[in-house]
Design an enzyme around this catalytic site. Structure first.
Site, PDB file in Angstrom:
ATOM      1  N   THR A 294     -45.071 -37.770  65.982  1.00  0.00           N
ATOM      2  CA  THR A 294     -46.230 -38.610  66.315  1.00  0.00           C
ATOM      3  C   THR A 294     -45.803 -40.067  66.250  1.00  0.00           C
ATOM      4  O   THR A 294     -45.083 -40.474  65.328  1.00  0.00           O
ATOM      5  CB  THR A 294     -47.407 -38.349  65.351  1.00  0.00           C
ATOM      6  OG1 THR A 294     -47.768 -36.966  65.468  1.00  0.00           O
ATOM      7  CG2 THR A 294     -48.630 -39.181  65.718  1.00  0.00           C
ATOM      8  N   PHE A 296     -46.880 -43.911  65.871  1.00  0.00           N
ATOM      9  CA  PHE A 296     -47.943 -44.748  65.307  1.00  0.00           C
ATOM     10  C   PHE A 296     -47.657 -46.206  65.660  1.00  0.00           C
ATOM     11  O   PHE A 296     -46.487 -46.600  65.751  1.00  0.00           O
ATOM     12  CB  PHE A 296     -47.967 -44.639  63.769  1.00  0.00           C
ATOM     13  CG  PHE A 296     -48.355 -43.276  63.254  1.00  0.00           C
ATOM     14  CD1 PHE A 296     -47.448 -42.222  63.249  1.00  0.00           C
ATOM     15  CD2 PHE A 296     -49.618 -43.042  62.735  1.00  0.00           C
ATOM     16  CE1 PHE A 296     -47.797 -40.972  62.766  1.00  0.00           C
ATOM     17  CE2 PHE A 296     -49.988 -41.802  62.241  1.00  0.00           C
ATOM     18  CZ  PHE A 296     -49.069 -40.759  62.262  1.00  0.00           C
TER      19      PHE A 296
HETATM   20  O1  LIG Z   1     -54.867 -35.924  60.246  1.00  0.00           O
HETATM   21  C1  LIG Z   1     -53.857 -36.538  59.912  1.00  0.00           C
HETATM   22  O2  LIG Z   1     -53.169 -36.224  58.938  1.00  0.00           O
HETATM   23  C2  LIG Z   1     -53.452 -37.696  60.696  1.00  0.00           C
HETATM   24  O3  LIG Z   1     -52.763 -38.540  60.196  1.00  0.00           O
HETATM   25  C3  LIG Z   1     -53.873 -37.774  62.133  1.00  0.00           C
HETATM   26  C4  LIG Z   1     -52.860 -37.179  63.101  1.00  0.00           C
HETATM   27  C5  LIG Z   1     -53.245 -37.566  64.578  1.00  0.00           C
HETATM   28  O4  LIG Z   1     -54.224 -38.249  64.811  1.00  0.00           O
HETATM   29  O5  LIG Z   1     -52.500 -37.157  65.470  1.00  0.00           O
HETATM   30  C6  LIG Z   1     -51.538 -37.745  62.865  1.00  0.00           C
HETATM   31  C7  LIG Z   1     -50.407 -37.036  63.023  1.00  0.00           C
HETATM   32  C8  LIG Z   1     -50.431 -35.623  63.463  1.00  0.00           C
HETATM   33  O6  LIG Z   1     -50.130 -35.672  64.828  1.00  0.00           O
HETATM   34  C9  LIG Z   1     -51.753 -35.007  63.292  1.00  0.00           C
HETATM   35  C10 LIG Z   1     -52.848 -35.712  63.064  1.00  0.00           C
END
Ligand SMILES: O=C(O)C(=O)C[C@]1(C(=O)O)C=C[C@@H](O)C=C1
Length: 419
Positions: A294, A296
């Site tokens: 992911t 950020f």
């Molecule tokens: O729910 C979480 O733990 C988050 O940090 C959010 C979140 C997202 O929004 O994509 C972050 C990383 C992962 O891809 C899954 C969920």
């Protein structure tokens, strides 16, 4: 200590929309920016009066601090909230100045006006979710030793920075399996924060349940919608006949199971969340692809000064009133200068979502209108990037630079168990 007390102790209160009036224990300084929509280099030039201006005004809301302080007093505010400028409210009784000089509000000093982090304190970083969320891990990767501030919605994380409750926000924008997190693209446009960095976090999911629960007992799996989609095939492969239910964040799902003692429900969340909320790991590494990452972005009230001594990325958003036909021209401005694009995203244009074209003989055509988000590999300090944007501006009715920031160049390591 029972499980609930452990959970409460492990979870600092989250910021919610109702917490917007929380005052940090110092002066609140509010900055208001007005954007000139013709400004191609928005946020990067501060020359007053010119076409490429941000108009900014700063006001120190001392009176607001006092009135909010009174509100907080009435509601019996928690420690650190009832303190204003380092003085607890009960200090503010009429006394002789010579006897107790600390009873009077401290005058503002240069330190109060410095950009964050202030007073040599830890950097405060807002993220969406509760402790154990991947966003918290991303905040720690972006700013080691920061104070991570949990927020119950993405919007609240934006507001926490705008209201000086936090110094930065760290928010997910895209995932290698699930795609874009559209909500944050829309919020980037609606708020005036700047992208000052990016981090890419390998995401390693686990299936968590209460101790003693077996997979065959499960009727439901809950998690963040992105996490559910990142594990969809594995859930099926595990032979689970379960309903999928979306909740606000992965760690919140784990907390919910523990708090409500749910024996028929599992959460998709991190190994850290399992530890924090006292759950067992039923299956480890359940993401559909081990290279699940992911991305950020880090957001701040001020942009950083772009440089050329390391790889930079720039994020822009633009629109054109004549629809998508200019997209080729815009993209060619980058191609001709050998500027690599790393991302294109289109979102509905909220202000003019539909363009109606009348044709006397044929009838009426309705086209959807879009905002385009583009990331490219160049710094705004480079002439080729400035020239490309000058050209893009010719073709667009709206253009904003969301940020020019160092690329995350950390070597690729597939997801491991620690997050
Ligand atoms: O729910 C979480 O733990 C988050 O940090 C959010 C979140 C997202 O929004 O994509 C972050 C990383 C992962 O891809 C899954 C969920």
């Amino acid at each position: 200590m029972d499980l609930n007390s452990i959970i409460r102790a492990a979870s600092p209160p989250r910021l919610g929309l109702t917490h917007n009036r929380v005052i940090p224990s110092r002066h609140v300084i509010q900055c208001v920016y007005r954007f000139d929509s013709s400004n191609a280099l928005g946020g990067l030039n501060f020359t007053p009066g010119g076409r490429y201006d941000w108009q900014s005004s700063c006001a120190i809301l001392a009176s607001k601090v006092v009135s909010q302080q009174q509100d907080t007093e009435k509601s019996g505010g928690a420690d650190g909230i009832s303190a204003v400028n380092g003085h607890h409210t009960h200090d503010l009784v009429p006394v002789k100045a010579a006897e107790t000089p600390s009873a009077f509000p401290k005058p503002l000093s240069i330190a109060d006006l410095l950009p964050a982090p202030m007073h040599g304190s830890q950097l405060r970083v807002a993220y969406q979710g509760v402790p154990g969320a991947y966003s918290e891990a991303a905040a720690g990767k972006a700013y080691p030793n920061c104070e991570a501030i949990p927020c119950d919605q993405f919007e609240v994380a934006f507001q926490a920075v705008e209201l000086w409750i936090a110094d930065r926000a760290v928010l997910p924008v895209e995932n290698s399996l699930g795609g874009s997190i559209h909500r944050n693209y829309d919020l980037l446009l609606r708020h005036r924060l700047h992208i000052v960095g990016e981090v890419q976090l390998p995401v390693h999911h686990c299936l968590l349940a209460l101790s003693g629960v077996r997979m065959e007992y499960l009727t439901r799996v809950i998690s963040h919608p992105q996490a559910l989609s990142q594990c969809e095939h594995t859930i099926t492969k595990l032979g689970l006949n379960v309903a999928r239910e979306a909740v606000d964040d992965t760690a919140g799902a784990a907390e919910y199971i523990a708090t409500n003692n749910l024996r028929d429900t599992a959460a998709i969340a991190s190994a850290k969340a399992a530890k924090l909320y006292g759950l067992q790991i039923l299956a480890d590494g359940i993401q559909d692809d081990c290279s699940n990452v992911t991305r950020f972005v880090m957001l701040a009230r001020e942009p950083i000064i772009p440089r050329t001594d390391r790889p930079f990325k720039t994020s822009i958003v633009f629109a054109h009133e004549k629809g998508t036909s200019v997209l080729f021209k815009v993209l060619s401005a980058f191609a001709f200068r050998n500027i690599n694009l790393t991302k294109i995203e289109s979102r509905p244009h909220r202000n003019s979502p539909i363009r109606v074209v009348e044709d006397g003989n044929e009838g009426t055509a309705k086209h959807f209108e879009y905002m385009f988000y583009v990331d490219f590999e160049a710094s705004m300090a480079e002439l080729r990037a400035q020239n490309a944007l000058a050209e893009v501006q010719e073709f667009t009715s709206f253009l904003r630079v969301l940020g020019s920031y160092p690329m995350d160049m950390t070597p690729w390591i597939p997801s491991r168990e620690e997050n």
